[in-house]
Design a protein around this motif. Structure first.
Motif, mmCIF file in Angstrom:
data_model
loop_
_atom_site.group_PDB
_atom_site.id
_atom_site.type_symbol
_atom_site.label_atom_id
_atom_site.label_comp_id
_atom_site.label_asym_id
_atom_site.label_seq_id
_atom_site.Cartn_x
_atom_site.Cartn_y
_atom_site.Cartn_z
ATOM 1 N N MET A 335 0.847 -1.182 0.000
ATOM 2 C CA MET A 335 0.000 0.000 0.000
ATOM 3 C C MET A 335 0.888 1.240 0.000
ATOM 4 S SD MET A 335 -1.518 0.272 3.888
ATOM 5 C CE MET A 335 -2.765 -0.936 3.520
ATOM 6 N N VAL A 336 0.310 2.356 -0.442
ATOM 7 C CA VAL A 336 1.069 3.592 -0.639
ATOM 8 C C VAL A 336 0.334 4.750 0.027
ATOM 9 C CG1 VAL A 336 1.909 5.226 -2.366
ATOM 10 C CG2 VAL A 336 2.064 2.768 -2.802
ATOM 11 N N PHE A 337 1.106 5.689 0.611
ATOM 12 C CA PHE A 337 0.572 6.880 1.252
ATOM 13 C C PHE A 337 1.037 8.114 0.468
ATOM 14 C CE2 PHE A 337 1.222 3.596 4.374
ATOM 15 C CZ PHE A 337 0.105 3.650 5.206
ATOM 16 N N PHE A 338 0.120 8.989 0.115
ATOM 17 C CA PHE A 338 0.487 10.199 -0.598
ATOM 18 C C PHE A 338 0.590 11.412 0.306
ATOM 19 C CE2 PHE A 338 -0.835 7.436 -3.993
ATOM 20 C CZ PHE A 338 0.019 7.768 -5.032
ATOM 21 N N GLY A 339 0.338 11.241 1.591
ATOM 22 C CA GLY A 339 0.547 12.339 2.520
ATOM 23 C C GLY A 339 2.016 12.597 2.739
ATOM 24 N N ASN A 340 2.831 11.522 2.788
ATOM 25 C CA ASN A 340 4.262 11.678 3.028
ATOM 26 C C ASN A 340 5.111 10.781 2.129
ATOM 27 O OD1 ASN A 340 3.661 9.186 4.094
ATOM 28 N ND2 ASN A 340 4.471 9.601 6.141
ATOM 29 N N ALA A 341 4.504 10.240 1.041
ATOM 30 C CA ALA A 341 5.222 9.396 0.072
ATOM 31 C C ALA A 341 5.717 8.100 0.680
ATOM 32 C CB ALA A 341 6.389 10.158 -0.559
ATOM 33 N N ASP A 342 5.116 7.677 1.763
ATOM 34 C CA ASP A 342 5.508 6.442 2.419
ATOM 35 C C ASP A 342 4.852 5.252 1.724
ATOM 36 O OD1 ASP A 342 6.749 4.797 4.190
ATOM 37 O OD2 ASP A 342 5.673 5.508 5.967
ATOM 38 N N SER A 343 5.319 4.062 2.015
ATOM 39 C CA SER A 343 4.711 2.828 1.544
ATOM 40 C C SER A 343 4.880 1.774 2.614
ATOM 41 C CB SER A 343 5.341 2.362 0.230
ATOM 42 O OG SER A 343 6.712 2.083 0.422
ATOM 43 N N ALA A 344 4.092 0.730 2.526
ATOM 44 C CA ALA A 344 4.133 -0.297 3.558
ATOM 45 C C ALA A 344 3.580 -1.597 3.007
ATOM 46 C CB ALA A 344 3.325 0.139 4.777
ATOM 47 N N ILE A 345 3.854 -2.657 3.728
ATOM 48 C CA ILE A 345 3.274 -3.968 3.443
ATOM 49 C C ILE A 345 2.246 -4.241 4.529
ATOM 50 C CG2 ILE A 345 3.740 -6.440 3.237
ATOM 51 C CD1 ILE A 345 6.670 -5.546 2.481
ATOM 52 N N GLU A 346 1.036 -4.649 4.137
ATOM 53 C CA GLU A 346 -0.041 -4.807 5.102
ATOM 54 C C GLU A 346 -0.804 -6.092 4.834
ATOM 55 O OE1 GLU A 346 -1.597 -4.686 8.093
ATOM 56 O OE2 GLU A 346 -1.024 -2.560 7.945
ATOM 57 N N ASP A 347 -1.361 -6.667 5.899
ATOM 58 C CA ASP A 347 -2.228 -7.836 5.765
ATOM 59 C C ASP A 347 -3.407 -7.484 4.861
ATOM 60 O OD1 ASP A 347 -4.607 -9.632 6.672
ATOM 61 O OD2 ASP A 347 -2.843 -10.600 7.532
ATOM 62 N N THR A 348 -3.771 -8.390 3.958
ATOM 63 C CA THR A 348 -4.809 -8.100 2.970
ATOM 64 C C THR A 348 -6.197 -7.935 3.584
ATOM 65 O OG1 THR A 348 -5.024 -10.477 2.537
ATOM 66 C CG2 THR A 348 -3.594 -9.223 1.068
ATOM 67 N N SER A 349 -6.368 -8.270 4.868
ATOM 68 C CA SER A 349 -7.648 -8.062 5.538
ATOM 69 C C SER A 349 -7.814 -6.625 6.032
ATOM 70 C CB SER A 349 -7.794 -9.031 6.718
ATOM 71 O OG SER A 349 -6.800 -8.774 7.709
ATOM 72 N N PHE A 350 -6.708 -5.852 5.983
ATOM 73 C CA PHE A 350 -6.741 -4.457 6.404
ATOM 74 C C PHE A 350 -7.649 -3.664 5.467
ATOM 75 C CE2 PHE A 350 -5.022 -0.119 6.612
ATOM 76 C CZ PHE A 350 -4.914 0.066 7.980
ATOM 77 N N HIS A 351 -8.286 -2.597 5.961
ATOM 78 C CA HIS A 351 -9.169 -1.767 5.153
ATOM 79 C C HIS A 351 -8.442 -0.490 4.716
ATOM 80 C CE1 HIS A 351 -12.205 -4.519 6.619
ATOM 81 N NE2 HIS A 351 -13.091 -3.963 5.809
ATOM 82 N N SER A 352 -8.457 -0.247 3.414
ATOM 83 C CA SER A 352 -7.788 0.924 2.852
ATOM 84 C C SER A 352 -8.556 1.374 1.613
ATOM 85 C CB SER A 352 -6.338 0.566 2.508
ATOM 86 O OG SER A 352 -5.620 1.712 2.098
ATOM 87 N N ARG A 353 -8.105 2.466 0.982
ATOM 88 C CA ARG A 353 -8.764 2.988 -0.200
ATOM 89 C C ARG A 353 -8.251 2.322 -1.481
ATOM 90 N NH1 ARG A 353 -8.855 7.367 3.355
ATOM 91 N NH2 ARG A 353 -10.738 8.660 3.283
ATOM 92 N N ALA A 354 -9.003 2.496 -2.546
ATOM 93 C CA ALA A 354 -8.609 1.983 -3.862
ATOM 94 C C ALA A 354 -8.547 3.131 -4.844
ATOM 95 C CB ALA A 354 -9.616 0.940 -4.337
ATOM 96 N N TRP A 355 -7.448 3.219 -5.607
ATOM 97 C CA TRP A 355 -7.314 4.200 -6.677
ATOM 98 C C TRP A 355 -7.226 3.421 -7.976
ATOM 99 C CZ3 TRP A 355 -3.536 8.933 -6.182
ATOM 100 C CH2 TRP A 355 -3.897 9.902 -7.126
ATOM 101 N N CYS A 356 -8.216 3.595 -8.832
ATOM 102 C CA CYS A 356 -8.341 2.766 -10.032
ATOM 103 C C CYS A 356 -7.722 3.459 -11.245
ATOM 104 C CB CYS A 356 -9.820 2.455 -10.296
ATOM 105 S SG CYS A 356 -10.662 1.735 -8.865
ATOM 106 N N VAL A 357 -7.260 2.636 -12.175
ATOM 107 C CA VAL A 357 -6.535 3.130 -13.338
ATOM 108 C C VAL A 357 -6.971 2.339 -14.570
ATOM 109 C CG1 VAL A 357 -4.569 1.550 -13.107
ATOM 110 C CG2 VAL A 357 -4.219 3.806 -14.136
ATOM 111 N N ASN A 358 -6.768 2.938 -15.731
ATOM 112 C CA ASN A 358 -7.116 2.292 -16.988
ATOM 113 C C ASN A 358 -5.920 2.373 -17.931
ATOM 114 O OD1 ASN A 358 -8.279 1.784 -19.685
ATOM 115 N ND2 ASN A 358 -10.251 1.986 -18.658
#
Length: 362
Positions: A335-358
């Motif tokens: 997963m990626v954070f755009f507040g501070n350009a951070d990134s992390a590895i997280e359990d897939t059961s965690f709840h986060s946002r989705a940014w879709c692309v084409n």
């Protein structure tokens, strides 16, 4: 290297698409992914490989160039030594495409047929002018070493930008590097990039190929060095706001949602959600998400072009799932954070946002 909650990490990588007369942006990107291969060649004195993009008036976006005269009128020829130009064409998916990395018969260089960059292959031993007992260099020593390097009788080498160095990372394997193209690369020591940390003077970005992760480090630390050469055509105005709440990245060819859903979901739910946005939409890869980041923007961000994406959440908890799974654990993803350009590895059961692309990867 700083602890995980203090480290900013991101990726990046990039591809071309042209929107023809009478075609919509989504029509243009459909079927024009990142698997295209340029004509290969050896190390050359021009600093690039491959052919032109076939665009009237100059090379197409992301294609090799030697000066602004090689590019379209609304573009420039630059490389990762300029923070604003630390962008490239984008390989599809999370790994390296077959035939993407072609190493020369002399075993001293590796040519990337997608980005057009030529890489130093052998990084063993201590580079001249470096003072680390581990064979490493400080950040300033690394930049000086690459600037003075001559390989196969060719000069013009430099320390790669953060995004450039990450283009050779392969997130489908660990260590995250193609062992055929780059054999005997240490994964217990990080590699310097030319990209400074905007928040802390004297610190700079590094990349670990244990997993293909970037982070920031004190420039006095001893890291390894892999030099690069080559430049490409980059549009002066990279993003175009389209009708229907979409934004086109003219360099990568990707079309993004301009407004992101505030609903948080598991990784599986995010993967299922994006196709419901419209035909061809999918959850972005970690490299694609990182291609949007602007590291010239200091914390707390947002580390994106806010004229194109004006309403991006920047709170610490506003994380975005990537479609990229964590190769070591099937129950985790990036997963990626755009507040501070951070990134992390997280359990897939965690709840986060989705940014879709084409467009791009399939």
């Amino acid at each position: 290297m700083r602890n995980m909650d203090q480290v900013r990490r991101c990726w990046v990588f990039l591809l071309l698409v042209s929107v023809g007369c009478g075609r919509t942006a989504l029509d243009a990107v459909a079927g024009e992914g990142g698997s295209g291969v340029l004509k290969s060649g050896g190390v050359d004195s021009s600093g690039g490989t491959g052919g032109t993009g076939g665009t009237t008036g100059g090379s197409a976006w992301g294609m090799a160039c030697t000066g602004d005269q090689d590019c379209q009128a609304d573009g420039i020829c630059c490389d990762g030594s300029n923070q604003s130009c630390d962008v490239t064409r984008l390989p599809a998916g999370d790994g390296n495409n077959p035939g993407q990395l072609a190493y020369a018969g002399d075993d001293i260089t590796v040519r990337d047929t997608i980005t057009g960059l030529t890489w130093q292959r052998d990084v063993l031993g201590k580079p001249p002018g470096c003072s680390g007992s581990n064979g490493g260099c400080t950040w300033s020593e690394a930049k000086a070493y690459c600037a003075s390097l001559t390989l196969g009788g060719v000069s013009g080498w430099r320390l790669p930008g953060r995004m450039e160095l990450l283009t050779i990372a392969d997130h489908t394997r660990a260590p995250a590097l193609d062992p055929r193209a780059f054999p005997i690369t240490p994964d217990d020591i990080n590699f310097w990039t030319s990209s400074p940390d905007i928040d802390t003077p004297g610190w700079a970005w590094e990349v670990s190929f244990a997993l293909g992760t970037p982070s920031i480090e004190d420039g006095a630390v001893y890291n390894k060095v892999r030099c690069v050469r080559g430049a490409r055509c980059v549009p002066k105005a990279r993003f175009a706001v389209l009708d229907g709440g979409l934004v086109q990245d003219k360099l990568t060819g990707l079309v993004w949602q301009q407004q992101i859903s505030e609903v948080e979901m598991t990784w599986a739910e995010a993967l299922s959600y994006c196709p419901t946005v419209g035909p061809g939409f999918r959850l972005a890869t970690v490299k694609e998400l990182a291609s949007l980041m602007d590291l010239v923007v200091a914390s707390p961000g947002p580390t994106v072009d806010t004229s194109a994406f004006p309403n991006l959440p920047t709170i610490a908890g506003a994380a975005f799932w990537a479609s990229t799974p964590y190769v070591i654990s099937p129950g985790a993803a990036w997963m990626v954070f755009f507040g501070n350009a951070d990134s992390a590895i997280e359990d897939t059961s965690f709840h986060s946002r989705a940014w879709c692309v084409n467009g791009g990867s399939s």
